[in-house]
Design a protein around this motif. Structure first.
Motif, PDB file in Angstrom:
ATOM      1  N   LEU A   1      -2.146  -8.402  -4.775  1.00 29.02           N
ATOM      2  CA  LEU A   1      -3.543  -8.381  -4.325  1.00 29.02           C
ATOM      3  C   LEU A   1      -3.718  -8.938  -2.929  1.00 29.02           C
ATOM      4  O   LEU A   1      -4.707  -8.633  -2.252  1.00 29.02           O
ATOM      5  CB  LEU A   1      -4.412  -9.145  -5.321  1.00 29.02           C
ATOM      6  CG  LEU A   1      -4.450  -8.562  -6.743  1.00 29.02           C
ATOM      7  CD1 LEU A   1      -5.248  -9.473  -7.670  1.00 29.02           C
ATOM      8  CD2 LEU A   1      -5.056  -7.165  -6.728  1.00 29.02           C
TER       9      LEU A   1
ATOM     10  N   ASP B   1      -4.215  -6.586  -0.034  1.00 24.31           N
ATOM     11  CA  ASP B   1      -5.465  -5.840   0.066  1.00 24.31           C
ATOM     12  C   ASP B   1      -6.448  -6.541   0.999  1.00 24.31           C
ATOM     13  O   ASP B   1      -6.280  -7.708   1.386  1.00 24.31           O
ATOM     14  CB  ASP B   1      -6.101  -5.691  -1.317  1.00 24.31           C
ATOM     15  CG  ASP B   1      -5.201  -4.921  -2.271  1.00 24.31           C
ATOM     16  OD1 ASP B   1      -4.514  -4.008  -1.790  1.00 24.31           O
ATOM     17  OD2 ASP B   1      -5.198  -5.244  -3.464  1.00 24.31           O
TER      18      ASP B   1
ATOM     19  N   LEU C   1     -12.090  -6.290  -1.610  1.00 22.91           N
ATOM     20  CA  LEU C   1     -11.829  -6.514  -3.031  1.00 22.91           C
ATOM     21  C   LEU C   1     -12.969  -7.300  -3.663  1.00 22.91           C
ATOM     22  O   LEU C   1     -13.416  -6.978  -4.770  1.00 22.91           O
ATOM     23  CB  LEU C   1     -10.503  -7.259  -3.201  1.00 22.91           C
ATOM     24  CG  LEU C   1     -10.096  -7.593  -4.641  1.00 22.91           C
ATOM     25  CD1 LEU C   1      -9.937  -6.322  -5.466  1.00 22.91           C
ATOM     26  CD2 LEU C   1      -8.798  -8.398  -4.655  1.00 22.91           C
TER      27      LEU C   1
ATOM     28  N   ALA D   1     -15.823  -5.013  -4.239  1.00 19.63           N
ATOM     29  CA  ALA D   1     -15.590  -4.129  -5.386  1.00 19.63           C
ATOM     30  C   ALA D   1     -15.771  -4.876  -6.700  1.00 19.63           C
ATOM     31  O   ALA D   1     -16.312  -4.349  -7.673  1.00 19.63           O
ATOM     32  CB  ALA D   1     -14.184  -3.526  -5.304  1.00 19.63           C
TER      33      ALA D   1
ATOM     34  N   GLN E   1     -18.324  -3.705  -9.568  1.00 22.22           N
ATOM     35  CA  GLN E   1     -17.766  -3.041 -10.745  1.00 22.22           C
ATOM     36  C   GLN E   1     -17.297  -3.987 -11.847  1.00 22.22           C
ATOM     37  O   GLN E   1     -16.966  -3.529 -12.931  1.00 22.22           O
ATOM     38  CB  GLN E   1     -16.582  -2.160 -10.319  1.00 22.22           C
ATOM     39  CG  GLN E   1     -16.990  -0.995  -9.431  1.00 22.22           C
ATOM     40  CD  GLN E   1     -15.797  -0.254  -8.877  1.00 22.22           C
ATOM     41  OE1 GLN E   1     -15.471  -0.378  -7.714  1.00 22.22           O
ATOM     42  NE2 GLN E   1     -15.130   0.513  -9.706  1.00 22.22           N
TER      43      GLN E   1
ATOM     44  N   LEU F   1      -8.969  -5.816 -12.227  1.00 26.42           N
ATOM     45  CA  LEU F   1      -8.860  -5.580 -10.785  1.00 26.42           C
ATOM     46  C   LEU F   1      -8.035  -4.333 -10.506  1.00 26.42           C
ATOM     47  O   LEU F   1      -8.336  -3.571  -9.575  1.00 26.42           O
ATOM     48  CB  LEU F   1      -8.237  -6.796 -10.097  1.00 26.42           C
ATOM     49  CG  LEU F   1      -9.054  -8.089 -10.127  1.00 26.42           C
ATOM     50  CD1 LEU F   1      -8.386  -9.170  -9.309  1.00 26.42           C
ATOM     51  CD2 LEU F   1     -10.478  -7.865  -9.640  1.00 26.42           C
TER      52      LEU F   1
ATOM     53  N   GLN G   1      -9.631  -0.608  -8.945  1.00 22.57           N
ATOM     54  CA  GLN G   1      -8.983  -0.032  -7.760  1.00 22.57           C
ATOM     55  C   GLN G   1      -8.213   1.233  -8.119  1.00 22.57           C
ATOM     56  O   GLN G   1      -7.500   1.783  -7.295  1.00 22.57           O
ATOM     57  CB  GLN G   1      -8.019  -1.056  -7.140  1.00 22.57           C
ATOM     58  CG  GLN G   1      -8.722  -2.297  -6.621  1.00 22.57           C
ATOM     59  CD  GLN G   1      -7.736  -3.283  -6.021  1.00 22.57           C
ATOM     60  OE1 GLN G   1      -7.444  -3.230  -4.822  1.00 22.57           O
ATOM     61  NE2 GLN G   1      -7.194  -4.150  -6.835  1.00 22.57           N
ATOM     62  N   GLN G   2      -8.386   1.685  -9.390  1.00 23.48           N
ATOM     63  CA  GLN G   2      -7.759   2.895  -9.903  1.00 23.48           C
ATOM     64  C   GLN G   2      -6.244   2.859  -9.741  1.00 23.48           C
ATOM     65  O   GLN G   2      -5.599   3.837  -9.366  1.00 23.48           O
ATOM     66  CB  GLN G   2      -8.376   4.127  -9.233  1.00 23.48           C
ATOM     67  CG  GLN G   2      -9.873   4.237  -9.523  1.00 23.48           C
ATOM     68  CD  GLN G   2     -10.527   5.462  -8.948  1.00 23.48           C
ATOM     69  OE1 GLN G   2      -9.867   6.435  -8.645  1.00 23.48           O
ATOM     70  NE2 GLN G   2     -11.849   5.413  -8.794  1.00 23.48           N
ATOM     71  N   GLN G   3      -5.680   1.666 -10.059  1.00 18.76           N
ATOM     72  CA  GLN G   3      -4.227   1.483 -10.100  1.00 18.76           C
ATOM     73  C   GLN G   3      -3.816   1.271 -11.552  1.00 18.76           C
ATOM     74  O   GLN G   3      -4.552   0.663 -12.330  1.00 18.76           O
ATOM     75  CB  GLN G   3      -3.788   0.266  -9.281  1.00 18.76           C
ATOM     76  CG  GLN G   3      -4.140   0.324  -7.816  1.00 18.76           C
ATOM     77  CD  GLN G   3      -3.675  -0.932  -7.089  1.00 18.76           C
ATOM     78  OE1 GLN G   3      -2.603  -1.446  -7.347  1.00 18.76           O
ATOM     79  NE2 GLN G   3      -4.511  -1.422  -6.176  1.00 18.76           N
TER      80      GLN G   3
END
Length: 838
Positions: A16, A19, A24, A27, A31, A198, A202-204
């Motif tokens: 992280l 990033d 972050l 986000a 979300q 997290l 972040q679509q990971q």
């Protein structure tokens, strides 16, 4: 919830810190949950270096200070050095010595403990005649603990001059996320849960540690077995209790890396065993506790240690780790050994079995406790711990064996412990639904509600990123949540999850389409508005009371507590039961208003009642809309302002809501309430001889009248007090239409009808009004009112006098027409009630 970004790479596939931290945090706020603060953890350690103490001599003018020569690898410029390039520092710590590795704060740096408060910048100065360049720091001065008895000792082989922040990965950001956002997410009270989220936002794809969810670490016995017996007397409140004994434990300070990790999380390092349990709690969200085995065993008469989960006895007390002594509430979950309490389950351990520096054998406990019981115990005794914060969110018991195995492994690593007995697992998991069944949902259902155009594969990827299991068959998804997710139960939960992971900020910016057609009014809202308006215009005040009441109030009102639903997790002891009627809540407000100086007033409430005798097919309580009213006046005001009984004041207000002349009034003593349990509870506060049941045909409308003397005494009501409670379902909104007044003069005539004494006036009213209604069809406008009801003492008849105001819409009436109308009324009354015209 403090989430250090650097720790993610130790346990997951995330890095992280690579990033954009601000992005972050933004986000997360959009979300996941509100970000309270972003903390630059490494900033206070700027300039701090790991050094080697090459020489240490006593100060010539002090009996406790030392003059040290330190090696910083020549990294700091602008400081005076000796011929060997060493820097001189004066130190008063008792543990300073040659050969020690320590942390040096050079001149010009800020002491980390003071960073952000009242910064203290070091310089070069003389201490009793000896020059000192900066200082060698203690854990407290570094902000890494409370210890100030000596400087921080570094055991690792670290080259002199290495940045302290680099050596221990202190270049970190900590994102503090508001706990309230995670109330329904117990997994997010652990770092693994936060990191998983997290990754998801972040679509990971998230890859967690291999020990969480698998049997990686062995629990095989490694040393001579220690006898341990566990008994769970509260399986409903403690569905899973695991424990394991370990021996050959060496208790001491935790390694520096672990202490620093705990400081990141806002916790104070204590010793390697306690620090290990606290760290795993923060990592997984599952609280743990360690007991001193020998102290537990000493409290029992048998061989070995015994642990019992039970309620406290009436005379028991316990001294907690915090030093506070409490007498536990009677329904608190307690951990006991023999006749001695050793902990408050899920809240805090007892001081008598605390792990200390002399401890060599321990018991590690990993258990699951009822969230509601923990919350009540915490509130009752003012105990708000990190364990309570997590337990009262409902942790999944399915993670307990993995956390226990990890705790055993860490005890081996940090304290040299060995397993000395089988892991005890008293589990009530079977038969309980800890993981919701798979949720089927269509792609169209999700996209229609979010406004997205995601494919089934897109949705599957989003959910699998956070370790949900997803099966796709055409346009249909079947989503199975992992064991730590207790919130995915319905299709709407899946919609919310996908919307959050994909990003609600990506919702299409389109204004909703609205029709310009007028909206149909809600009949229930219109009815309530009508009731409020009419009663308020007449001088009554609306009350908004709780839907829950204390059991004592029900008893004071003459109602049966057994007929009311009891609330299992009441907000307060005064809100234990659903109301079976609204009247007690109003009566409870009468005395306090009179004490406040109001000598006369009318109160009403529109609300709902529930009863155990009335449930839906699925067992849920049925709701009954009610309107309750009470009129009260203190004695002097009542004597001066009001004539007659208080019943007539209640009747006057009731007449604003229902058409009393068209209502059948039956004395409450004669009303058949048998088998109608809710009606019986509704009638309970009223006096059988001074109250009546109102009917429209055979349909009950409600009850009106005075209250029982026992109720008036219990609730301290004045003598002049009466009221009613009516069914909302029996009323209808206003449907009156405008009718213009006649242009022709009216004729007023009185008619007196004699009826038997035992004939209700209501029956006669019904006949008269039906006759008047028939006349209205003939272009007559007839208004009736009762002028007088007279009965001599002992007479078997009574006289009722009506006044009829008659008008015609097309002509002036003649005496003959009016006489004919009166004759029609008299004939109808004679036929229906045997009434005689006088």
């Amino acid at each position: 919830m403090k989430a250090p970004l650097s720790l993610a790479k130790f346990y997951t596939n995330l890095d992280l810190l690579q990033d954009d931290v601000d992005g972050l945090a933004e986000a997360i706020g959009a979300q996941l949950g509100a970000v309270e603060e972003v903390i630059d953890f490494g900033a206070p350690f700027a300039g701090a270096l790991v050094v080697h103490v090459n020489a240490c001599e006593s100060h010539p003018d002090s009996d406790h200070m030392h003059v040290c020569k330190i090696d910083d690898g020549g990294k700091v410029e602008g400081v005076e050095r000796d011929a060997e390039g060493l820097v001189q520092v004066v130190c008063g710590a008792p543990n300073v010595r040659a050969g020690l590795r320590a942390v040096w704060l050079p001149p010009g740096t800020t002491v980390p403990e003071s960073y952000g408060k009242d910064p203290f910048v070091l310089g070069t100065r003389e201490l009793r005649g000896v020059k000192s360049n900066g200082m060698l720091a203690s854990p407290r001065e570094l902000g890494l603990g409370d210890s100030h008895e000596g400087i921080l000792e570094i055991d690792e082989e670290i080259a002199p001059g290495t940045s302290f922040a680099d050596a221990y990965n202190l270049h970190d950001y900590i994102i503090d996320i508001e706990n309230k956002m995670f109330t329904h997410r117990p997994d997010c009270f652990g770092l693994l849960g936060v990191y998983r989220e997290l990754a998801g936002i972040q679509q990971q794809k998230f890859v967690g540690p291999d020990w969480y969810g698998t049997e990686k670490y062995s629990l095989a016995i490694e040393a001579e077995a220690l006898p341990l017996t566990v008994t769970n007397e509260l399986p409903e409140l403690v569905p899973r209790f695991m424990a394991i004994p370990m021996s050959n434990v060496t208790v001491g300070p935790s390694p520096l890396w672990l202490q620093i990790h705990l400081v990141r999380l806002g916790l104070r390092p204590i010793n390697n065993i306690v620090d290990m349990t606290n760290y795993l709690m923060c990592l997984t969200g599952q609280p743990l506790h360690a007991y001193d085995y020998d102290k537990v065993a000493a409290l029992t008469s048998g061989a070995g240690a015994e642990i019992t989960v039970r309620y406290p006895r009436s005379d028991e007390k316990i001294t907690l780790l915090s030093g506070k002594e409490i007498a536990p509430r009677s329904e608190a979950i307690m951990i006991a050994s023999g006749d001695h309490l050793i902990g408050v389950g899920g809240v805090m351990g007892g001081a008598s079995t605390e792990v200390s520096d002399e401890t060599t054998r321990i018991i590690i406990e990993v258990a699951t406790f009822d969230m509601y019981s923990i919350r009540r115990t915490s509130m009752a005794h003012g105990l708000f711990t990190d364990a309570v914060t997590r337990f009262n969110k409902g942790q999944s018991p399915l993670q307990n064996p993995y956390v226990l195995a990890k705790a055993v492994h860490e005890t081996r690593t940090l304290a040299g412990g060995t397993v000395a007995g089988d892991a005890i697992d008293i589990s009530q998991v079977e038969g309980r639904v800890w993981v919701h069944p798979p949720v089927p949902v269509s792609v169209g259902f999700i996209n229609e509600r979010l406004g997205f155009a995601l494919s089934a594969d897109d949705m599957r990827q989003l959910l699998e990123n956070v370790e949900c299991s997803v099966q796709v068959e055409g346009d249909q998804l079947t989503v199975t949540a992992p064991f730590w997710r207790t919130d995915i139960e319905t299709r709407e939960d899946v919609v919310e999850e996908i919307g959050r992971l994909y990003g609600f900020d990506k919702l299409p910016l389109e204004l909703p389409k609205r029709s310009i057609m007028p909206v149909q009014k809600d009949e229930k809202l219109e009815l309530k508005a009508m009731i409020r308006a009419r009663l308020a215009r007449a001088g009554a005040n609306e009350v908004l009371a709780y839907s829950f009441v204390h059991g004592d109030l029900l008893k004071k009102a003459g109602q049966q507590v057994e007929e009311a639903f009891q609330v299992s997790n009441a907000l307060s002891p005064d809100l234990q039961y659903y109301r079976v009627s609204l009247t007690p809540s109003l009566l409870d407000k009468v005395h306090m208003n009179i004490k406040a100086g109001y000598d006369r007033f009318a109160l009403f409430e529109i609300g709902k009642a529930h009863g155990v005798s009335e449930t839906e097919d699925d067992g849920l309580p049925r709701e009954f809309g009610r309107i309750s009213f009470v009129f009260a006046a203190e004695p002097k005001t009542a004597a001066r302002e009001y004539g007659g009984a208080p019943y007539y004041q209640a009747q006057r207000f009731a007449g604003l809501l229902i058409d009393l002349p068209a209502v059948t009034i039956v004395p409450l003593a004669k009303a058949d309430l048998q088998g109608h349990r809710m009606l019986m509870q509704m009638a309970a506060p009223f006096d059988l001889q001074r109250a009546a049941m109102l009917y429209s045909g055979e349909r009950p409308l409600g009850i009106i009248g005075d209250y029982k003397r026992s109720v008036m005494k219990a609730l301290k009501l004045p003598d002049f007090c009466a009221g009613f409670e009516l069914f909302l379902s029996a009323m209808r909104p206003d449907t009156a239409t405008y009718t213009p007044l006649s242009r022709f003069p009216k004729v007023s005539q009185d008619i007196t009808l004699k009826i038997a004494a035992d004939t209700p006036v209501g029956e006669l009213d019904t006949v008269v009004r039906s006759m008047v209604a028939a006349l209205s069809a003939e272009q007559y406008a007839v208004k009736t009112s009762v002028l007088d009801i007279y009965q001599e003492a002992g007479a078997d008849y009574k006289n009722v006098t009506y006044r009829l105001d008659v008008t015609h819409y097309q002509r002036t009436l003649t005496d003959a027409e009016v006489t004919k109308i009166l004759d029609s009324v008299a004939n109808a009354a004679h036929g229906a009630c045997a009434a005689e015209r006088i």
